[in-house]
Write a protein that holds these residues in place. Structure first.
Motif, PDB file in Angstrom:
ATOM      1  N   ALA A  69       0.835  -1.205   0.000  1.00 11.66           N
ATOM      2  CA  ALA A  69       0.000   0.000   0.000  1.00 11.66           C
ATOM      3  C   ALA A  69       0.869   1.254   0.000  1.00 11.66           C
ATOM      4  N   MET A  70       0.604   2.147  -0.926  1.00 15.43           N
ATOM      5  CA  MET A  70       1.330   3.404  -1.026  1.00 15.43           C
ATOM      6  C   MET A  70       0.407   4.567  -0.665  1.00 15.43           C
ATOM      7  N   LEU A  71       0.877   5.393   0.250  1.00 15.75           N
ATOM      8  CA  LEU A  71       0.180   6.634   0.601  1.00 15.75           C
ATOM      9  C   LEU A  71       0.895   7.771  -0.121  1.00 15.75           C
TER      10      LEU A  71
ATOM     11  N   LEU B  55       4.656   7.518   0.646  1.00 17.70           N
ATOM     12  CA  LEU B  55       5.016   6.894   1.922  1.00 17.70           C
ATOM     13  C   LEU B  55       4.551   5.446   1.920  1.00 17.70           C
ATOM     14  N   GLY B  56       5.436   4.537   2.286  1.00 16.83           N
ATOM     15  CA  GLY B  56       5.087   3.130   2.371  1.00 16.83           C
ATOM     16  C   GLY B  56       4.225   2.869   3.595  1.00 16.83           C
ATOM     17  N   PHE B  57       2.916   2.725   3.378  1.00 14.23           N
ATOM     18  CA  PHE B  57       1.979   2.625   4.497  1.00 14.23           C
ATOM     19  C   PHE B  57       2.241   1.389   5.345  1.00 14.23           C
ATOM     20  N   ASP B  58       2.532   0.258   4.710  1.00 14.28           N
ATOM     21  CA  ASP B  58       2.766  -0.977   5.456  1.00 14.28           C
ATOM     22  C   ASP B  58       3.996  -0.853   6.352  1.00 14.28           C
ATOM     23  N   ARG B  59       5.027  -0.181   5.870  1.00 12.61           N
ATOM     24  CA  ARG B  59       6.222   0.019   6.693  1.00 12.61           C
ATOM     25  C   ARG B  59       5.920   0.902   7.901  1.00 12.61           C
ATOM     26  N   LEU B  60       5.090   1.921   7.705  1.00 15.61           N
ATOM     27  CA  LEU B  60       4.692   2.755   8.834  1.00 15.61           C
ATOM     28  C   LEU B  60       3.952   1.925   9.873  1.00 15.61           C
TER      29      LEU B  60
END
Length: 361
Positions: free
Chosen positions: A130-132, A336-341
């Motif tokens: 998922a990309m934000l 922003l890489g949502f999964d990494r957040l």
């Protein structure tokens, strides 16, 4: 409560790693992380609503997946009713579509969409994730840095966490991020004078950078170009020191490393590009956006030449995007890489632990 559940979940998942994610016991243990993911998503939506943003939906199928040499796409094909065929790609980012919306007249937009990247694997990578992304017309890339600080704190609060943890490292998501230029970081952490190898306008000295890298124990291949060497130094010497204790914003990348960013007004060797780090993990990549279609075309073609040299393939240009760029207003944008957040906010050790239905390998 959540942090305790997450630690137990990590232990359980490691002991039954051969079991698929849909096994009821595995899912039950992952569920606290996934519930936190939902709360973080809702908090992000609230943040953008309060900032006056419009949520948009960007299509996944594109004529071009992006034109960065080392990004790899999933290809498909559209079959028309008359039997004609045309290649398409699953996008690696919603960026081209989002910028077309800026050209159309939108001024503050955000989107959270699945994106697809081939040839990527590991605990920090997924082929589908998922990309934000969000964009601000008429505002600087420093405004995006402030957004990043707010979103990190919001994610931690939504997850019920006071600290980000990953691979034994900690980061305070409520602390003001450190800001450091790329050239300063190379000097501090690698003892390398990066700017000595970049001429006005962006031309680079491969030999000079190679000599400094090898003197500091970095192994190089004979066919490594300047950008390859830059990436090796960054990953081996610089990134392990970023986002420790508090978030880090690594800013002002060399212009040759910023294919979609505009040059800095006060130094043509550098660009308006930054990356956000927490616990030595890259989270986001932001720009003061380039709006010169001729220069963008030149950069895309150079990237595709490099892709063809290294991988033996190239992707088409999105001519529709380049046409839209000609009327796109000045803006700042970020991915922003949502999964990494979510990983950092929950303490998850693997990206697949925070994805509802990870792809079977």
């Amino acid at each position: 409560m959540l942090e305790s559940s997450v630690r137990l979940g990590q232990l359980f998942i490691m002991t039954v790693s051969a079991s698929p994610w849909w096994t009821p016991s595995v899912h039950a243990d992952r569920r606290p992380l996934l519930m936190a993911r939902g709360r973080i998503k809702a908090r992000i939506a609230s943040y953008f609503a309060a900032e006056g943003f419009t949520e948009v939906e960007c299509g996944l199928l594109q004529v071009s997946p992006g034109n960065e040499a080392h990004l790899h796409a999933f290809a498909t094909e559209r079959i028309h009713p008359d039997g004609g065929r045309r290649p398409y790609f699953l996008h690696t980012s919603p960026e081209f579509s989002a910028k077309k919306l800026l050209a159309a007249g939108e001024t503050r937009i955000w989107t959270l969409v699945p994106v697809f990247r081939n040839r990527e694997a590991g605990n920090r990578h997924a082929a589908e994730f998922a990309m934000l992304e969000w964009y601000r017309v008429g505002q600087s890339y420093e405004t995006l840095m402030a957004d990043c600080a707010s979103l990190m704190a919001a994610a931690a609060d939504a997850a019920g966490s006071r600290v980000f943890r990953h691979r034994g490292l900690e980061c305070d998501p409520f602390a003001e991020p450190e800001r450091i230029g790329v050239s300063e970081a190379f000097q501090r952490f690698a003892g390398i004078d990066l700017l000595a190898t970049i001429e006005a306008g962006g031309a680079t000295d491969r030999g000079g950078l190679a000599a400094m890298a090898q003197a500091r124990g970095i192994r190089l291949a004979d066919d490594d170009n300047w950008s390859d060497i830059f990436s090796r130094i960054l990953s081996e010497k610089v990134e392990p020191n970023l986002g420790i204790g508090r978030p880090t914003i690594l800013m002002d990348y060399p212009i040759v490393e910023a294919g979609l960013a505009r040059p800095k007004m006060d130094d043509s060797r550098l660009s308006e590009r930054f990356e956000l780090y927490g616990c030595a993990l890259e989270l986001a990549n932001g720009f003061g956006e380039l709006t010169d279609p001729a220069e963008q075309r030149r950069r895309f073609l150079a990237e595709m030449d490099e892709k063809e040299r290294v991988y033996g393939e190239r992707y088409p240009l999105d001519e529709d995007f380049l046409a839209a760029l000609a009327i796109m207003p000045e803006a700042a944008g970020i991915a922003l890489g949502f999964d990494r957040l979510v990983m950092l906010a929950t303490g998850a050790s693997r990206i697949t632990d925070v994805i509802w239905t990870p792809m079977a390998e």
